[in-house]
Design an enzyme around this catalytic site. Sequence first.
Site, PDB file in Angstrom:
ATOM      1  N   LYS A 166       0.872  -1.201  -0.108  1.00 52.18           N
ATOM      2  CA  LYS A 166      -0.055  -0.204   0.092  1.00 52.18           C
ATOM      3  C   LYS A 166       0.781   1.623  -0.061  1.00 52.18           C
ATOM      4  O   LYS A 166       1.942   1.238   0.720  1.00 52.18           O
ATOM      5  CB  LYS A 166      -0.668  -0.031   1.213  1.00 52.18           C
ATOM      6  CG  LYS A 166      -1.944   1.081   1.306  1.00 52.18           C
ATOM      7  CD  LYS A 166      -2.806   0.937   2.677  1.00 52.18           C
ATOM      8  CE  LYS A 166      -3.898   1.947   2.828  1.00 52.18           C
ATOM      9  NZ  LYS A 166      -4.655   1.836   3.977  1.00 52.18           N
ATOM     10  N   SER A 190      -9.384   2.018   2.753  1.00 48.75           N
ATOM     11  CA  SER A 190      -8.263   2.615   2.160  1.00 48.75           C
ATOM     12  C   SER A 190      -7.362   1.846   1.269  1.00 48.75           C
ATOM     13  O   SER A 190      -6.443   2.446   0.458  1.00 48.75           O
ATOM     14  CB  SER A 190      -7.656   3.693   3.007  1.00 48.75           C
ATOM     15  OG  SER A 190      -6.962   3.085   3.879  1.00 48.75           O
ATOM     16  N   SER A 215      -9.925  -0.681   6.873  1.00 48.91           N
ATOM     17  CA  SER A 215      -9.375  -0.335   5.639  1.00 48.91           C
ATOM     18  C   SER A 215      -8.853  -1.396   4.778  1.00 48.91           C
ATOM     19  O   SER A 215      -8.165  -1.487   3.693  1.00 48.91           O
ATOM     20  CB  SER A 215      -8.222   0.912   5.494  1.00 48.91           C
ATOM     21  OG  SER A 215      -8.841   2.060   5.960  1.00 48.91           O
TER      22      SER A 215
END
Length: 542
Positions: A140, A215, A239
């Site tokens: 990420k 996210s 997330s």
Amino acid sequence: MATPVVATSGSWEQVAARKRDALMSSIPQEWRIPADLLPPETQDDVTPWPDTSGWFTAGELAITGLTASELVAKLALGEFKSEDVTKAFCKRAAAAHQLTNCLSETCFDRAIATARARDEHLARTGKPVGPLHGLPISLKDHFNIKGLDTTLGFSSHAGDAAESDSTLAELLESAGAVFYVKTNVPTAMMMAETVNNVFGRTLNPRHRQTTSGGSSGGESALITMRGSPLGVGSDIGGSLRIPAACTGLFTLRPSTGRFPVRHTRSGMPGQEAVQSVNGPMARSLTDIEFYSKCVTGERPWLRDPRCIPLPWRPVELPTKLKIAVMWHDGMVQPTPPVKRALRITVDKLRDAGHEIVEWDPVDQKEGIVLLVQMLLADGGTAIRKELERAGEPFRPELLDYQTATELGTYEMWRLQSERTVFQNRYLDRWNNAGIDAILCPTIPFNTVKNGSFKHVAYTGVFNLLDYSCLSFATGFTVDKNIDRLDSAYEALGGVCRAINEEYDADMMDGLPISLQLAARRLEEEKVLAMGKIVLGALSSNP
């Protein structure tokens, strides 16, 4: 294939445009999809495209079709070369980005050089570098990788390359991993969908009109496209679990202190009332457990003072689990497909001899209210100041942060005291019930149309509690013929009504359905072991 340097002068729009151009320029020509092979923009499901396009070789498809555990076994034995595996995933990640807009950074040169070094080491010594020998792993965007930006969707961070790797990246690389891409996130990583003013929106490859979640939505899109065998995201309110559920993947939300967080970039630095954790995302539960054992086996507590010195532990489960089912959270009824999947899972577990009890959602609303208050406690100042550095506007999805009022120190202390009382009460309820886990929806739907995500309470309350959670693909998919809103449905409130009335059975038809299993704090081993039992029950014959 190095990522070009982005000039940071000019308006935020100009900086963002240059950043997008630099990202595309980092993809070599041979990995850009020919125009005549691109699926039309109207094609919703692009997951079959790699197998049907003719653009990938049989070898590339064979490599990228394997799970992380399968790949590592072949890499360690020298049956596959890391360079070949890495190049295959680089190409497939490049394709995934062109179809779903899932990447934020690439480091293909670094990846290939690392892979060659892995191959040379194995040839010279006959031994793999470590348990992740030669395995490409995606990260990420908030993980720092030397020489790459960590924008978090802020134009102000474009061109601000990291000077060193994050601690987790160092740990994974020392265990043999190969890094090749970082994935897109929403602005500040504080939305349940992945969209920002720099890179734009990441799409769900299973249906590009729907969200891949957030996210960690860049990760979920990439892994679903098999552009990564295993990725690492983060979770502060769901997330990891939300994007995994939106795309039908597996993920573990560990408790604070289990995996290292040192030298990662936060969208709200210093916010520690509810701490962010990171964890793996993959297509199988086996890969989630494999990764978790690898990370704890590398003794992360010697690298990050926040980590607890807790090696991976063997688990002995009772022959009969006692699982509490939370049919809804008292605020939003799950949509018909999620409700059906939950009901079938409960029936299958009962048939397998496990005890099922009801979990009263009486505490859930207070939990999500506390979580939101803590995340908004600075009045949105951290995000506002970062946006103001480049003159970038708030996105509409961040309205709550734009309009929040900052709390004083005394008010914050009061809030944290309320959190402690809530955690104590929840644990007491859990222990008095004598349960092993809570089974519930991950999100109140399977996914939603882009831009319409509502309600993170099913995940967020467990962040406040810091519980170990697994989001898992049930194997069920939405069936438009049976997953219709019941005429007897009664809304629990305005958000509940909106979610269920916006549910589109025709759009969701065929998409995967996930559920969530929660254990107590630091019970990562137990929640994964229980996940295996749940999957075993689901795979049993009717």
